[in-house]
Scaffold this active site. Structure first.
Site, PDB file in Angstrom:
ATOM      1  N   ARG A  46      -9.562 104.936 100.603  1.00  0.00           N
ATOM      2  CA  ARG A  46      -8.895 105.295  99.353  1.00  0.00           C
ATOM      3  C   ARG A  46      -9.696 104.707  98.202  1.00  0.00           C
ATOM      4  O   ARG A  46      -9.828 103.490  98.078  1.00  0.00           O
ATOM      5  CB  ARG A  46      -7.469 104.755  99.344  1.00  0.00           C
ATOM      6  CG  ARG A  46      -6.678 105.063  98.075  1.00  0.00           C
ATOM      7  CD  ARG A  46      -5.214 104.653  98.277  1.00  0.00           C
ATOM      8  NE  ARG A  46      -4.412 104.912  97.099  1.00  0.00           N
ATOM      9  CZ  ARG A  46      -4.252 104.050  96.100  1.00  0.00           C
ATOM     10  NH1 ARG A  46      -4.848 102.874  96.131  1.00  0.00           N
ATOM     11  NH2 ARG A  46      -3.502 104.364  95.063  1.00  0.00           N
ATOM     12  N   LYS A  48     -10.296 105.647  94.116  1.00  0.00           N
ATOM     13  CA  LYS A  48      -9.889 106.532  93.029  1.00  0.00           C
ATOM     14  C   LYS A  48     -10.937 106.640  91.929  1.00  0.00           C
ATOM     15  O   LYS A  48     -10.723 107.355  90.953  1.00  0.00           O
ATOM     16  CB  LYS A  48      -8.577 106.012  92.407  1.00  0.00           C
ATOM     17  CG  LYS A  48      -7.403 106.025  93.382  1.00  0.00           C
ATOM     18  CD  LYS A  48      -6.989 107.453  93.677  1.00  0.00           C
ATOM     19  CE  LYS A  48      -5.722 107.521  94.511  1.00  0.00           C
ATOM     20  NZ  LYS A  48      -5.494 108.887  95.017  1.00  0.00           N
ATOM     21  N   ASN A  76      -8.399 109.597 101.586  1.00  0.00           N
ATOM     22  CA  ASN A  76      -7.305 109.814 100.645  1.00  0.00           C
ATOM     23  C   ASN A  76      -7.668 110.941  99.684  1.00  0.00           C
ATOM     24  O   ASN A  76      -8.738 110.904  99.062  1.00  0.00           O
ATOM     25  CB  ASN A  76      -7.046 108.515  99.865  1.00  0.00           C
ATOM     26  CG  ASN A  76      -5.878 108.640  98.923  1.00  0.00           C
ATOM     27  OD1 ASN A  76      -5.959 109.269  97.869  1.00  0.00           O
ATOM     28  ND2 ASN A  76      -4.761 108.058  99.312  1.00  0.00           N
ATOM     29  N   ASP A  96      -1.640 115.778  95.162  1.00  0.00           N
ATOM     30  CA  ASP A  96      -2.926 116.229  95.711  1.00  0.00           C
ATOM     31  C   ASP A  96      -2.817 117.684  96.187  1.00  0.00           C
ATOM     32  O   ASP A  96      -1.793 118.332  96.002  1.00  0.00           O
ATOM     33  CB  ASP A  96      -3.347 115.312  96.867  1.00  0.00           C
ATOM     34  CG  ASP A  96      -3.533 113.865  96.398  1.00  0.00           C
ATOM     35  OD1 ASP A  96      -3.713 113.650  95.182  1.00  0.00           O
ATOM     36  OD2 ASP A  96      -3.481 112.966  97.256  1.00  0.00           O
ATOM     37  N   ASN A 142       1.303  94.825  93.614  1.00  0.00           N
ATOM     38  CA  ASN A 142       0.298  94.817  92.557  1.00  0.00           C
ATOM     39  C   ASN A 142      -0.826  95.800  92.835  1.00  0.00           C
ATOM     40  O   ASN A 142      -1.593  96.151  91.949  1.00  0.00           O
ATOM     41  CB  ASN A 142      -0.311  93.417  92.414  1.00  0.00           C
ATOM     42  CG  ASN A 142       0.696  92.466  91.809  1.00  0.00           C
ATOM     43  OD1 ASN A 142       1.522  92.866  90.981  1.00  0.00           O
ATOM     44  ND2 ASN A 142       0.650  91.213  92.223  1.00  0.00           N
ATOM     45  N   LYS A 144      -0.736  99.001  93.711  1.00  0.00           N
ATOM     46  CA  LYS A 144      -0.571 100.320  93.117  1.00  0.00           C
ATOM     47  C   LYS A 144       0.586 100.242  92.140  1.00  0.00           C
ATOM     48  O   LYS A 144       1.749 100.192  92.537  1.00  0.00           O
ATOM     49  CB  LYS A 144      -0.282 101.358  94.216  1.00  0.00           C
ATOM     50  CG  LYS A 144      -0.319 102.795  93.732  1.00  0.00           C
ATOM     51  CD  LYS A 144      -0.025 103.761  94.873  1.00  0.00           C
ATOM     52  CE  LYS A 144      -0.057 105.198  94.388  1.00  0.00           C
ATOM     53  NZ  LYS A 144       0.453 106.122  95.411  1.00  0.00           N
ATOM     54  N   MET A 302      19.924  68.259  99.039  1.00  0.00           N
ATOM     55  CA  MET A 302      20.204  69.219  97.977  1.00  0.00           C
ATOM     56  C   MET A 302      18.883  69.426  97.253  1.00  0.00           C
ATOM     57  O   MET A 302      18.403  68.512  96.576  1.00  0.00           O
ATOM     58  CB  MET A 302      21.242  68.636  96.996  1.00  0.00           C
ATOM     59  CG  MET A 302      22.532  68.190  97.660  1.00  0.00           C
ATOM     60  SD  MET A 302      23.502  69.591  98.230  1.00  0.00           S
ATOM     61  CE  MET A 302      24.001  69.042  99.847  1.00  0.00           C
ATOM     62  N   CYS A 482      31.733  77.233  99.651  1.00  0.00           N
ATOM     63  CA  CYS A 482      30.341  76.769  99.631  1.00  0.00           C
ATOM     64  C   CYS A 482      30.091  75.727 100.717  1.00  0.00           C
ATOM     65  O   CYS A 482      29.056  75.731 101.378  1.00  0.00           O
ATOM     66  CB  CYS A 482      29.996  76.168  98.270  1.00  0.00           C
ATOM     67  SG  CYS A 482      30.243  77.322  96.912  1.00  0.00           S
TER      68      CYS A 482
HETATM   69  N1  3NM Z   1       0.525 103.747  98.285  1.00  0.00           N
HETATM   70  P1  3NM Z   1      -0.280  96.676  99.479  1.00  0.00           P
HETATM   71  S1  3NM Z   1       1.935 101.733  97.798  1.00  0.00           S
HETATM   72  C1  3NM Z   1      -1.775 102.906  98.435  1.00  0.00           C
HETATM   73  O1  3NM Z   1       4.005 103.835  97.780  1.00  0.00           O
HETATM   74  C2  3NM Z   1      -0.335 102.700  98.254  1.00  0.00           C
HETATM   75  O2  3NM Z   1       2.703 105.465  98.275  1.00  0.00           O
HETATM   76  C3  3NM Z   1       1.763 103.387  98.061  1.00  0.00           C
HETATM   77  O3  3NM Z   1      -0.674  98.103  98.878  1.00  0.00           O
HETATM   78  C4  3NM Z   1       2.915 104.308  98.016  1.00  0.00           C
HETATM   79  O4  3NM Z   1      -0.273  96.807 100.943  1.00  0.00           O
HETATM   80  C5  3NM Z   1       0.276 101.495  97.993  1.00  0.00           C
HETATM   81  O5  3NM Z   1      -1.391  95.785  98.976  1.00  0.00           O
HETATM   82  C6  3NM Z   1      -0.358 100.178  97.902  1.00  0.00           C
HETATM   83  O6  3NM Z   1       1.038  96.319  98.870  1.00  0.00           O
HETATM   84  C7  3NM Z   1       0.089  99.231  98.998  1.00  0.00           C
HETATM   85 MG    MG Z   2      -3.455 110.932  95.936  1.00  0.00          MG
END
Ligand code: 3NM
Ligand code: MG
Length: 556
Positions: A46, A48, A76, A96, A142, A144, A302, A482
Site C-alpha cells: 500500500r 499512496k 492496494n 477504487d 494514526n 490512516k 489506591m 465500590c
Molecule cells: N485501512 P494500523 S485502517 C490501511 O479502516 C488501513 O480501512 C483501514 O493501520 C481501514 O494497523 C488502516 O497501524 C490503517 O492501525 C491500519
Molecule cells: Mg484505496
C-alpha cells in the site's frame, strides 16, 4: 489458481506503509523480508504517493521475496500495477475500481479483497465477487487518519453476524479486521469477536487481523511479527472459557452445596495469600475501600496514575476500575493505560461503571473503556448494567420482554428517563428478566456480569445464580457498591481457577458480614453500621479461617 486462492491463510495480514512516520528511514524491502521471516501470511503493498514506475519496480521486488516464502502478494488500489507485475491480486477501497471491473481485468484466479465498514458495503462486495473483506476501522489509528467510520468490536460483530446468517456466499467470504490492532489488544479482539449466542453457538469469526504500524513501525519487525503470530494462535492469558450457549440456571441442591464449599475455600485463599487489590477509584471511597480490603484479608493500594500500573500489574493482584470520579479524558486515559497493563499479564480487572447511564460523559467513558480492554467482571446496579448492555450494542436481549404490570408505553417512558445520580432507583425488571439480561450480556462480553440489588444476579454466560444476602444499610452508606468491587477484585486475584465461584464467594463474604453487623446491638443506624461492618468483614474471614462452616445456614 482458483484452488490456491481458497487456501490463502489470512491470519496475519501485513499492509505496508512507506511513510516517514511509520517506516522511518528504513528500507521497505528489508522490513517486509523480516516480517516474512517472522510469519506474516499475506502481504499487501500500500503506497499512496509513489509514481507508477516506482510502484511497479518496488512491487516486483516485494513480489519476488513473497514468492520465495510462498506467501501471496496483493496491491492496494492499483489494478494496473498488479497486472504489470503478475502478482496474486488487489485490495480495493470503496473509492477504487469496482470489483466487477477488476475481476474482468485480472480473471477468476486473482485474489480480490475489499474494504468495508457497513453491512451494506459487505453485501455489495460479496455480491460482486470479493474473495475477502477487510472490515474496519476497528479502532482509531494514526496510520490512516481519513478513515470513514470507527466501528469498534460491535460494528465488526454486526457485519460478521450478517455474513454468517445471510447466504452461502456471505458465509464463505473470508474476513480480516483492521485499524489499531497491536500486541496489547490482539487476543482480546479475537476473543470478543467469537462471542457465541444461544441462536448461534458457533458464530462466524474473523479469519485474520491486518496490521500496519504494529509490524512496519516496530523496532524489530521479525520479533514483532512472530509475537503477533503467537498471540493469534494461543488463548489469552485469562484463559479460554467454555463456549457453550448460556441458559437460565435453576438452582438445585447439589449446585448450591458445591458453591458453598467453594466459597469457604475461596475465602481461605484470600486470607492465606493476601492478594493486592489495586484500586483506581474516587476520593469519596478511597479510605473506606482500603479498610474493607484490609478487613477481608487483602492488601490494598489506591493508585490512580496509569503509569504506575505496569509495575503494580506484576505483583499478582487485581485491578478495580471505578468510574466514580474519573470520567474526564485524563482519567479515562489513566484507566486505559492500566487496563492494557493488566490485560497484557492476564491480571484480573473488575469494572465498576459507577453512574454509567447518568450523563453522556459517563456513557462515552464507558464506551471507550469497553473498547480498550477486557474485564474479568463487570458489576453494577440495574441502570449501570443496562448502560453496559447498551455500550455492548445490545438493543433487546431475547428474554427482555416488557413487564406485564406496566403498559408498554409507560415502560418506554421509564426507560427514557435519565438515570439520576448513582443510586439505583426503581427496578424496571423482574428477576427472570434480570437473569436473561445478565446472562446474555455475560455470554456476549465473555465475562462475568453482576447486577446488584436486594437480590443480586450473577452470571458467566453459562451459569447464572441469584443471591439474596445483604442488608438495607448497605444502601444507606456511601461506597458500598465500590467496596464490593474491591472485595471482588481480591477474590478474583486469589482464586483465578473459577472466577464465577470466586465472585460468588466474595459477594457472600460482603453481604453476610453486612447482616452480622446490622444485627449487633451497638449498631443504631447507617453511621454505626460502617465500623461494625469492617469488624464483621474481618470476623467472617477469621471464622472461615478457623474452620467455621456456617454458610449453609446463612447463604440465601
Ligand atoms: N485501512 P494500523 S485502517 C490501511 O479502516 C488501513 O480501512 C483501514 O493501520 C481501514 O494497523 C488502516 O497501524 C490503517 O492501525 C491500519
Ligand atoms: Mg484505496
Amino acid at each position: 489458481m482458483e484452488n490456491m486462492k481458497s487456501k490463502v491463510d489470512y491470519s496475519l495480514y501485513l499492509v505496508t506503509d512507506s511513510t516517514e512516520a511509520i517506516l522511518g528511514s528504513r528500507d521497505l524491502l528489508g522490513v517486509v523480508e523480516q516480517a516474512l521471516l517472522g510469519g506474516v501470511t499475506i502481504v499487501q503493498y500500500r503506497d499512496k504517493t509513489s509514481d507508477t514506475g516506482t510502484l511497479i519496480s518496488i512491487a516486483r521486488f516485494l513480489h519476488s521475496i513473497c514468492k520465495a516464502h510462498n506467501i501471496p502478494f496483493v496491491i492496494n488500489d492499483r489494478v494496473d500495477v498488479a497486472l504489470a507485475v503478475g502478482c496474486e491480486g488487489v485490495h480495493l477501497g470503496q473509492d477504487d475500481m469496482s470489483i466487477v471491473d477488476a475481476r474482468r481485468i485480472l480473471g477468476d484466479g486473482s485474489i480480490i479483497g475489499a474494504t468495508v465498514s457497513s453491512i451494506e458495503e459487505a453485501r455489495i462486495a460479496v455480491e460482486r465477487g470479493a474473495d475477502y473483506l477487510g472490515i474496519g476501522t476497528l479502532y482509531a489509528t494514526n496510520t490512516k487518519k481519513n478513515t470513514k467510520d470507527i466501528i469498534g468490536i460491535n460494528g465488526i460483530r454486526k457485519i460478521l453476524h450478517y455474513l454468517d446468517t445471510t447466504s452461502a456466499a456471505t458465509k464463505a467470504v473470508k474476513t480480516v479486521c483492521i485499524g489499531g490492532i497491536n500486541a496489547s489488544n490482539l487476543q482480546r479482539i479475537k476473543y470478543q469477536l467469537l462471542a457465541p449466542t444461544p441462536s448461534s453457538p458457533e458464530p462466524k469469526t474473523i479469519d485474520g487481523v491486518a496490521v500496519v504500524s504494529a509490524i512496519i513501525g516496530a523496532p524489530d519487525p521479525k520479533t514483532a511479527t512472530s509475537h503477533l503470530t503467537k498471540l493469534f494462535t494461543t488463548p489469552p492469558p485469562w484463559k479460554a472459557r467454555s463456549t457453550e450457549p448460556h441458559f437460565w440456571f435453576e438452582k438445585n441442591e447439589d449446585e448450591v452445596a458445591s458453591l458453598l464449599r467453594s466459597a469457604i475455600s475461596c475465602t481461605k485463599k484470600v486470607r492465606e495469600t493476601s492478594p493486592l487489590s489495586h484500586n483506581m477509584t474516587n476520593l469519596v471511597v478511597q479510605n473506606f475501600a482500603a479498610n474493607v480490603a484490609l478487613g477481608i484479608g487483602s492488601s490494598p493500594i489506591m493508585a490512580n496514575a496509569g503509569a504506575e500500573a505496569a509495575d503494580l500489574s506484576k505483583l499478582g493482584g487485581a485491578l478495580v476500575v471505578n468510574m466514580g470520579s474519573n470520567v474526564t479524558p485524563e482519567g479515562v486515559e489513566n484507566f486505559q493505560v492500566a487496563i492494557s497493563a493488566y490485560n497484557s499479564v492476564g491480571g484480573p480487572i473488575v469494572l465498576d461503571p459507577v453512574g454509567a447511564g447518568a450523563t453522556s460523559m459517563r456513557r462515552d467513558a464507558l464506551a471507550s473503556l469497553m473498547r480498550t480492554g477486557y474485564f474479568d467482571l463487570i458489576k453494577g446496579n440495574e441502570r449501570e448494567i443496562m448502560a453496559v448492555a447498551h455500550a455492548s450494542g445490545l438493543s433487546v436481549p431475547p428474554s427482555f420482554t416488557p413487564l406485564t404490570s406496566t403498559s408498554g408505553q409507560e415502560q418506554q417512558q421509564q426507560q427514557q428517563q435519565q438515570q439520576r445520580g448513582v443510586d439505583s432507583g426503581e427496578s424496571l425488571l423482574t428477576l427472570q428478566q434480570k437473569a436473561g439480561l445478565v446472562s446474555h450480556l455475560a455470554a456476549r462480553e465473555r465475562t462475568i456480569i453482576l447486577m446488584t440489588a436486594a437480590t443480586d444476579v450473577i452470571s458467566d454466560g453459562v451459569r447464572t445464580y441469584s443471591i439474596s444476602n445483604g442488608h438495607a444499610f448497605l444502601g444507606k452508606i456511601t461506597g458500598s457498591g465500590c467496596t464490593l468491587g474491591t472485595t471482588l477484585s481480591a477474590y478474583l486475584a486469589a482464586n483465578p481457577a473459577d472466577k464465577l465461584h470466586a465472585a460468588v464467594a466474595g459477594l457472600l463474604h460482603f453481604e453476610i458480614a453486612a447482616e452480622w453487623a446490622a444485627k449487633r446491638t451497638d449498631v443504631k443506624g447507617p453511621g454505626t453500621f460502617v465500623p461494625a461492618f469492617i469488624d464483621e468483614l474481618y470476623n467472617y474471614s477469621v471464622a472461615v479461617g478457623e474452620g467455621g462452616d456456617f454458610l449453609g445456614g446463612v447463604a440465601k
